[in-house]
Every structure is written in C-alpha cells, then in structure tokens.
Design a protein around this motif. Structure first.
Motif, PDB file in Angstrom:
ATOM      1  N   GLU A   1       1.097  -1.288   0.442  1.00 39.88           N
ATOM      2  CA  GLU A   1       0.063  -0.123   0.362  1.00 39.88           C
ATOM      3  C   GLU A   1       0.955   1.905  -0.138  1.00 39.88           C
ATOM      4  N   ARG A   2       1.938   1.344   0.938  1.00 39.57           N
ATOM      5  CA  ARG A   2       2.599   2.027   0.805  1.00 39.57           C
ATOM      6  C   ARG A   2       3.197   2.752  -0.455  1.00 39.57           C
ATOM      7  N   VAL A   3       3.585   1.413  -1.298  1.00 44.62           N
ATOM      8  CA  VAL A   3       5.243   1.579  -2.454  1.00 44.62           C
ATOM      9  C   VAL A   3       3.935   2.054  -2.985  1.00 44.62           C
ATOM     10  N   THR A   4       2.754   1.774  -3.296  1.00 47.99           N
ATOM     11  CA  THR A   4       1.216   2.486  -4.464  1.00 47.99           C
ATOM     12  C   THR A   4       0.955   3.727  -4.397  1.00 47.99           C
ATOM     13  N   LEU A   5       0.347   4.134  -2.852  1.00 44.69           N
ATOM     14  CA  LEU A   5       0.213   5.420  -2.451  1.00 44.69           C
ATOM     15  C   LEU A   5       1.430   6.653  -2.948  1.00 44.69           C
ATOM     16  N   ILE A   6       2.979   5.660  -2.584  1.00 45.98           N
ATOM     17  CA  ILE A   6       3.892   6.827  -3.240  1.00 45.98           C
ATOM     18  C   ILE A   6       3.962   6.624  -5.112  1.00 45.98           C
ATOM     19  N   ALA A   7       3.842   6.004  -5.230  1.00 46.28           N
ATOM     20  CA  ALA A   7       4.680   5.892  -6.809  1.00 46.28           C
ATOM     21  C   ALA A   7       2.711   6.537  -7.300  1.00 46.28           C
ATOM     22  N   GLY A   8       1.858   6.408  -7.185  1.00 40.26           N
ATOM     23  CA  GLY A   8       0.861   7.706  -7.674  1.00 40.26           C
ATOM     24  C   GLY A   8       1.065   9.051  -7.210  1.00 40.26           C
ATOM     25  N   MET A   9       1.736   9.712  -6.164  1.00 40.18           N
ATOM     26  CA  MET A   9       1.726  10.874  -5.513  1.00 40.18           C
ATOM     27  C   MET A   9       2.729  11.452  -6.863  1.00 40.18           C
ATOM     28  N   THR A  10       3.868  10.493  -6.541  1.00 42.81           N
ATOM     29  CA  THR A  10       5.278  11.110  -7.351  1.00 42.81           C
ATOM     30  C   THR A  10       5.205  10.273  -8.909  1.00 42.81           C
ATOM     31  N   ALA A  11       4.137   9.959  -9.672  1.00 42.15           N
ATOM     32  CA  ALA A  11       3.668   9.897 -10.670  1.00 42.15           C
ATOM     33  C   ALA A  11       4.769  10.596 -12.659  1.00 42.15           C
ATOM     34  N   HIS A  12       4.319  12.378 -11.667  1.00 38.87           N
ATOM     35  CA  HIS A  12       4.806  13.033 -12.572  1.00 38.87           C
ATOM     36  C   HIS A  12       6.875  13.484 -12.060  1.00 38.87           C
ATOM     37  N   LEU A  13       7.168  12.300 -12.031  1.00 39.06           N
ATOM     38  CA  LEU A  13       8.867  12.616 -11.443  1.00 39.06           C
ATOM     39  C   LEU A  13       9.595  11.395 -12.515  1.00 39.06           C
ATOM     40  N   THR A  14       9.422  11.679 -13.425  1.00 33.30           N
ATOM     41  CA  THR A  14       9.653  10.643 -14.497  1.00 33.30           C
ATOM     42  C   THR A  14      11.438  10.399 -13.922  1.00 33.30           C
ATOM     43  N   SER A  15      12.214  10.291 -13.157  1.00 33.91           N
ATOM     44  CA  SER A  15      13.544   9.700 -12.836  1.00 33.91           C
ATOM     45  C   SER A  15      13.099   8.714 -11.475  1.00 33.91           C
ATOM     46  N   VAL A  16      11.989   8.624 -10.599  1.00 35.90           N
ATOM     47  CA  VAL A  16      11.517   8.267  -9.521  1.00 35.90           C
ATOM     48  C   VAL A  16      11.432   6.598  -9.708  1.00 35.90           C
ATOM     49  N   GLU A  17      12.110   6.236  -8.644  1.00 36.03           N
ATOM     50  CA  GLU A  17      11.410   4.275  -9.229  1.00 36.03           C
ATOM     51  C   GLU A  17      11.025   4.387  -7.202  1.00 36.03           C
ATOM     52  N   VAL A  18       9.664   3.911  -6.992  1.00 40.03           N
ATOM     53  CA  VAL A  18       9.319   3.143  -5.559  1.00 40.03           C
ATOM     54  C   VAL A  18       9.813   1.503  -6.004  1.00 40.03           C
ATOM     55  N   VAL A  19      10.826   1.540  -4.484  1.00 44.96           N
ATOM     56  CA  VAL A  19      10.734  -0.150  -4.143  1.00 44.96           C
ATOM     57  C   VAL A  19      10.680  -0.074  -3.191  1.00 44.96           C
ATOM     58  N   GLY A  20       9.943  -1.748  -2.449  1.00 42.70           N
ATOM     59  CA  GLY A  20      10.650  -1.821  -0.500  1.00 42.70           C
ATOM     60  C   GLY A  20      11.310  -2.396  -0.179  1.00 42.70           C
ATOM     61  N   PHE A  21      12.225  -2.196   0.818  1.00 44.86           N
ATOM     62  CA  PHE A  21      13.200  -2.808   0.661  1.00 44.86           C
ATOM     63  C   PHE A  21      13.062  -3.317   2.102  1.00 44.86           C
ATOM     64  N   ASP A  22      14.272  -4.252   2.778  1.00 47.60           N
ATOM     65  CA  ASP A  22      14.233  -5.153   4.139  1.00 47.60           C
ATOM     66  C   ASP A  22      15.991  -4.794   5.039  1.00 47.60           C
ATOM     67  N   GLY A  23      15.837  -5.407   5.825  1.00 46.77           N
ATOM     68  CA  GLY A  23      17.475  -5.260   6.422  1.00 46.77           C
ATOM     69  C   GLY A  23      17.930  -4.076   6.173  1.00 46.77           C
ATOM     70  N   LEU A  24      19.051  -4.167   5.460  1.00 46.35           N
ATOM     71  CA  LEU A  24      20.004  -3.414   6.475  1.00 46.35           C
ATOM     72  C   LEU A  24      20.275  -2.007   5.189  1.00 46.35           C
ATOM     73  N   LEU A  25      20.052  -0.545   5.651  1.00 43.41           N
ATOM     74  CA  LEU A  25      20.039  -0.009   4.191  1.00 43.41           C
ATOM     75  C   LEU A  25      21.420   0.502   3.790  1.00 43.41           C
ATOM     76  N   VAL A  26      22.381   0.286   3.973  1.00 44.12           N
ATOM     77  CA  VAL A  26      23.730  -0.127   3.090  1.00 44.12           C
ATOM     78  C   VAL A  26      23.482  -1.087   2.065  1.00 44.12           C
ATOM     79  N   ASP A  27      23.012  -2.420   2.238  1.00 43.39           N
ATOM     80  CA  ASP A  27      23.558  -3.154   1.825  1.00 43.39           C
ATOM     81  C   ASP A  27      21.919  -2.940   0.769  1.00 43.39           C
ATOM     82  N   HIS A  28      20.705  -2.452   1.002  1.00 41.01           N
ATOM     83  CA  HIS A  28      20.078  -1.548  -0.360  1.00 41.01           C
ATOM     84  C   HIS A  28      20.632  -1.061  -1.554  1.00 41.01           C
ATOM     85  N   CYS A  29      21.274  -0.259  -0.927  1.00 42.02           N
ATOM     86  CA  CYS A  29      22.028   0.797  -1.464  1.00 42.02           C
ATOM     87  C   CYS A  29      23.054  -0.159  -2.666  1.00 42.02           C
ATOM     88  N   ARG A  30      23.720  -1.207  -1.793  1.00 39.00           N
ATOM     89  CA  ARG A  30      24.469  -1.674  -2.945  1.00 39.00           C
ATOM     90  C   ARG A  30      23.797  -2.066  -3.801  1.00 39.00           C
TER      91      ARG A  30
END
Ligand code: PNS
Length: 157
Positions: free
Chosen positions: A49-78
C-alpha cells in the motif's frame, strides 16, 4: 549516473515527503524511494500500500522508482547501485538522529548521506501526527496528497 536512495517508513507518505521527493529528484539522475517493509512499529499501511501510494503521488517524476526493502539500508543501496542516501530533516532533533545513522552508514560501506532541509510549510508534518489526526477524525487534506487522504479514509472507516 548519480543514483540516490530516499529511504523511510512513509506511513503514510505526506506532503513533506513529496516536497523532499521532488527536490531530490531534481538533484540526481535517478531517485529510488525505498520503503522499509517492517518498521519497528506495526505500520498502518502494508508495504504494498505504501509503495502504491508513493508511486501515485510521484507519477509526474520520471526519474523516480519506488521499491520496498528489508534489512540494512547500506545493503539495499549496494543492490540498487546507489552511493548516496538523501534524507529530509525538519529540525535539530532530526539532524541529531539522522547524523548518527549517516555516520554509521558511511562507516559500514562509505555510502554518503545528503540532508535536505524541509520546506518551512511542511516542517511540522510527521506520519505519526497525520495518523493520529486521521484516526480522531480531523482534517488531513492540507497535510497529505489526495490519494493518501482517500486511503486514510478507507483504512480508518
Ligand atoms: O521514516 P523513518 O522511520 O525515519 O526511516 C528510518 C529508516 C528506514 C531510514 C531507518 O530505520 C533504516 O535505515 N532502517 C534500515 C535498517 C538499517 O540499516 N539500520 C541501521 C541504520 S544506521
């Protein structure tokens, strides 16, 4: 290509988050808005639900992608190839809290964190206050995008 991750619980995403998304998207080639799947507290909205809500409100931003993640932020960045984390800060309490995490993340993998000061007209906003106001039947139309207002209404009906 400069890829930045903008992480958070976004429960729910607010106009303050949208302000940061728009300003961060203008600074980097690609912005990956990364929604933590399991925040410390039980979220009001599911990860999907949170991913879908953010995708909706940022639909005008073409360089944006919305994803879910779990675990360490630094691992997700990698995983997504980001060397930069971008965070909005509203006040000195945010700066204190975020600085410690930024230093730890840089210590772990060298990932840098960029702080964007919240715009004055949104710096009083927080997901927890929005949830409380919505739960108690108060108006949230000036605090969140329309899609989020509808979702809150449905969720708390
Ligand atoms: O919206 P929030 O609650 O301020 O977001 C906090 C978040 C998700 C950015 C932070 O809790 C996080 O990075 N969690 C992932 C786990 C992690 O990497 N912990 C170590 C941080 S130094």
């Amino acid at each position: 290509m400069r890829i930045a991750v903008c992480p958070g619980s976004f429960d729910p995403p607010t106009n303050g988050h949208l302000d940061i998304f728009e300003r961060a998207a203008a600074l980097f080639d690609r912005l990956v808005i990364s929604v933590i799947a399991n925040p410390s507290k039980q979220p009001l909205f599911s990860i999907d639900e949170r991913v879908t809500l953010i995708a909706g409100m940022t639909a005008h931003l073409t360089s944006v992608e919305v994803v879910g993640f779990d675990g360490l932020l630094v691992d997700h960045c990698r995983t997504v190839g980001a060397a930069i984390v971008v965070k909005g800060v509203r006040n000195t309490a945010d700066v204190d809290y975020e600085t410690q995490m930024a230093q730890m993340n840089r210590h772990l993998t060298g990932v840098e964190t960029v702080f964007l000061p919240a715009s004055p007209d949104t710096s009083f906003l927080s997901g927890s206050l929005v949830r409380e106001i919505a739960r108690l039947g108060g108006p949230v139309d000036t605090l969140v995008p329309e899609g989020v207002r509808h979702a809150l209404k449905e969720k708390l009906a």
